[in-house]
Design a protein around this motif. Structure first.
Motif, PDB file in Angstrom:
ATOM      1  N   SER A 138       0.990  -1.265   0.103  1.00 19.79           N
ATOM      2  CA  SER A 138      -0.140   0.066  -0.072  1.00 19.79           C
ATOM      3  C   SER A 138       0.820   1.342  -0.002  1.00 19.79           C
ATOM      4  CB  SER A 138      -0.881   0.203   1.361  1.00 19.79           C
ATOM      5  OG  SER A 138      -1.622  -1.223   1.312  1.00 19.79           O
ATOM      6  N   PHE A 139       1.822   1.278   0.655  1.00 19.04           N
ATOM      7  CA  PHE A 139       2.629   2.355   0.918  1.00 19.04           C
ATOM      8  C   PHE A 139       3.513   2.713  -0.542  1.00 19.04           C
ATOM      9  CE2 PHE A 139       7.351   3.666   1.229  1.00 19.04           C
ATOM     10  CZ  PHE A 139       7.121   5.142   1.773  1.00 19.04           C
ATOM     11  N   LEU A 140       4.091   1.573  -1.189  1.00 15.87           N
ATOM     12  CA  LEU A 140       4.680   1.827  -2.429  1.00 15.87           C
ATOM     13  C   LEU A 140       3.597   2.029  -3.480  1.00 15.87           C
ATOM     14  CD1 LEU A 140       6.704  -1.565  -2.589  1.00 15.87           C
ATOM     15  CD2 LEU A 140       7.661   1.017  -2.294  1.00 15.87           C
ATOM     16  N   TYR A 141       2.379   1.874  -3.432  1.00 16.64           N
ATOM     17  CA  TYR A 141       1.308   2.025  -4.301  1.00 16.64           C
ATOM     18  C   TYR A 141       1.047   3.450  -4.210  1.00 16.64           C
ATOM     19  CZ  TYR A 141      -2.913   2.124  -7.112  1.00 16.64           C
ATOM     20  OH  TYR A 141      -4.200   2.534  -7.766  1.00 16.64           O
ATOM     21  N   SER A 142       1.170   4.256  -2.929  1.00 16.35           N
ATOM     22  CA  SER A 142       0.504   5.578  -2.693  1.00 16.35           C
ATOM     23  C   SER A 142       1.738   6.492  -2.951  1.00 16.35           C
ATOM     24  CB  SER A 142       0.115   5.406  -1.316  1.00 16.35           C
ATOM     25  OG  SER A 142      -0.909   4.661  -0.956  1.00 16.35           O
ATOM     26  N   ALA A 143       3.147   6.076  -2.519  1.00 19.08           N
ATOM     27  CA  ALA A 143       4.050   6.853  -2.592  1.00 19.08           C
ATOM     28  C   ALA A 143       4.828   7.069  -3.714  1.00 19.08           C
ATOM     29  CB  ALA A 143       4.953   6.696  -1.129  1.00 19.08           C
ATOM     30  N   HIS A 144       4.811   6.299  -4.841  1.00 20.28           N
ATOM     31  CA  HIS A 144       5.458   6.375  -6.023  1.00 20.28           C
ATOM     32  C   HIS A 144       7.040   6.463  -5.867  1.00 20.28           C
ATOM     33  CE1 HIS A 144       1.802   6.562  -8.375  1.00 20.28           C
ATOM     34  NE2 HIS A 144       1.302   7.530  -7.318  1.00 20.28           N
ATOM     35  N   LEU A 145       7.245   5.496  -5.112  1.00 19.63           N
ATOM     36  CA  LEU A 145       8.955   5.318  -4.633  1.00 19.63           C
ATOM     37  C   LEU A 145       9.343   4.186  -5.439  1.00 19.63           C
ATOM     38  CD1 LEU A 145       9.062   6.406  -0.810  1.00 19.63           C
ATOM     39  CD2 LEU A 145       9.709   7.761  -2.983  1.00 19.63           C
ATOM     40  N   PRO A 146      10.551   3.969  -5.981  1.00 18.12           N
ATOM     41  CA  PRO A 146      11.730   5.279  -5.957  1.00 18.12           C
ATOM     42  C   PRO A 146      11.720   6.128  -7.107  1.00 18.12           C
ATOM     43  CG  PRO A 146      12.513   2.894  -6.799  1.00 18.12           C
ATOM     44  CD  PRO A 146      10.982   3.035  -6.542  1.00 18.12           C
ATOM     45  N   GLU A 147      10.729   5.972  -7.808  1.00 20.14           N
ATOM     46  CA  GLU A 147      10.867   6.759  -9.349  1.00 20.14           C
ATOM     47  C   GLU A 147      10.634   8.570  -9.026  1.00 20.14           C
ATOM     48  OE1 GLU A 147       6.469   5.152  -9.438  1.00 20.14           O
ATOM     49  OE2 GLU A 147       8.409   4.307  -8.733  1.00 20.14           O
ATOM     50  N   ARG A 148      10.076   8.459  -8.054  1.00 20.57           N
ATOM     51  CA  ARG A 148       9.743  10.114  -7.641  1.00 20.57           C
ATOM     52  C   ARG A 148      11.231  10.678  -7.178  1.00 20.57           C
ATOM     53  NH1 ARG A 148       5.133  10.894  -3.137  1.00 20.57           N
ATOM     54  NH2 ARG A 148       5.701  13.005  -3.634  1.00 20.57           N
TER      55      ARG A 148
END
Length: 286
Positions: free
Chosen positions: A187-197
């Motif tokens: 859920s965190f990865l889906y919401s935060a768009h990390l690491p590409e941001r």
């Protein structure tokens, strides 16, 4: 090679793994007479459906603008079908002692069916907000999947953090904990768009958040499956003594209601695509 290539394979390969486990379970189960195992088989079947549909969605979404949206409508429906399969398995095998045969237990699956219908509708609707209100789109989509997961997981939260009964204290507990951790990470990865941001352009093909999200979801499903299978085996005697197994009509009714109403949502929103000017629906998925 595109930014979708690994999105396809990170769900297509796990589909074959889960399909192998499902077929093995079918082979080893007396389907006609062993009603205690029916919820497990339903859950394992839905765990095959969602990665296959997701892989197909990422494969064919580039065919046209409308095809892209329809592919992901179907993807959302498959995810919610898996959510219902999880609820059925939880109700049958993982409920803590104190919640068995309560009003909450009696209506748990029925409300899970309602949640899947509402979630499919909300997640499909969110795609119409991508251009004008991208933040609201993201919030609605995350909430559309977060609240069915929260509802499904209430028995697990109770079991892990409140007052677990004796029969619920077994080897499955560590798998439930791992499943929860992987789901939160996904859920965190889906919401935060990390690491590409943090480094735009460096993770376009390999390592972007949606690929990591896929991997975490698959690992979470694997942990969940192990936990459910352990609960099914280790708590069988106690569960059969204290509650009735699901009937075929109960399971089939829940699954059919979910499929019928979710498909109705998908058809409605798919038809709506052709009534909206095309430029309003064109946006790269994030």
């Amino acid at each position: 090679m595109t930014n979708e290539t690994l999105n396809i394979w990170t769900h297509l390969l796990p589909f074959w793994f889960f399909a192998w486990r499902f077929v093995t379970a079918l082979y080893m189960t007396d389907i006609k007479n062993d009603s205690y195992s029916w919820p497990m088989l339903v859950y394992m079947c839905t765990s095959c459906v969602y990665p296959l549909v997701s892989s197909c969605a990422h494969t064919f979404s580039s065919m046209s603008k409308n095809a892209r949206h329809i592919c992901y409508f179907l993807d959302y429906g498959a995810v919610n079908l898996f959510s219902l399969g999880s609820a059925i398995a939880y109700s049958a095998y993982t409920f803590p002692d104190a919640l068995m045969c309560t009003t909450f237990h009696d209506y748990y699956v029925a409300l899970a069916v309602l949640n899947t219908i509402l979630s499919t509708g909300l997640s499909c609707y969110s795609r119409f907000l991508e251009i004008q209100k991208p933040r609201l789109c993201k919030v609605i989509r995350v909430l559309a999947f977060a609240y069915p997961y929260t509802w499904d997981s209430l028995p697990i939260f109770y079991r892990l953090f409140l007052f677990p009964g004796d029969s619920a204290q077994n080897e499955a507990t560590s798998y439930h904990q791992k499943h929860m951790i992987m789901t939160l990470l996904a859920s965190f990865l889906y919401s935060a768009h990390l690491p590409e941001r943090l480094a735009p352009g460096r993770f376009d093909y390999i390592g972007h958040s949606h690929q990591l999200f896929h991997v975490c979801v698959i690992l979470a499903t694997h942990m969940q499956m192990e936990a459910i299978l352990l609960d099914k085996t280790l708590r069988k005697e106690w569960l059969l003594a204290t509650s009735k197994p699901f009937s075929f009509s109960q399971i089939a009714g829940a699954i059919l209601l979910c499929i019928i109403f979710s498909l109705s949502n998908i058809i409605y929103f798919s038809a709506a695509l052709y009534r909206i000017p095309k430029p309003e629906l064109h946006k790269k998925e994030t």
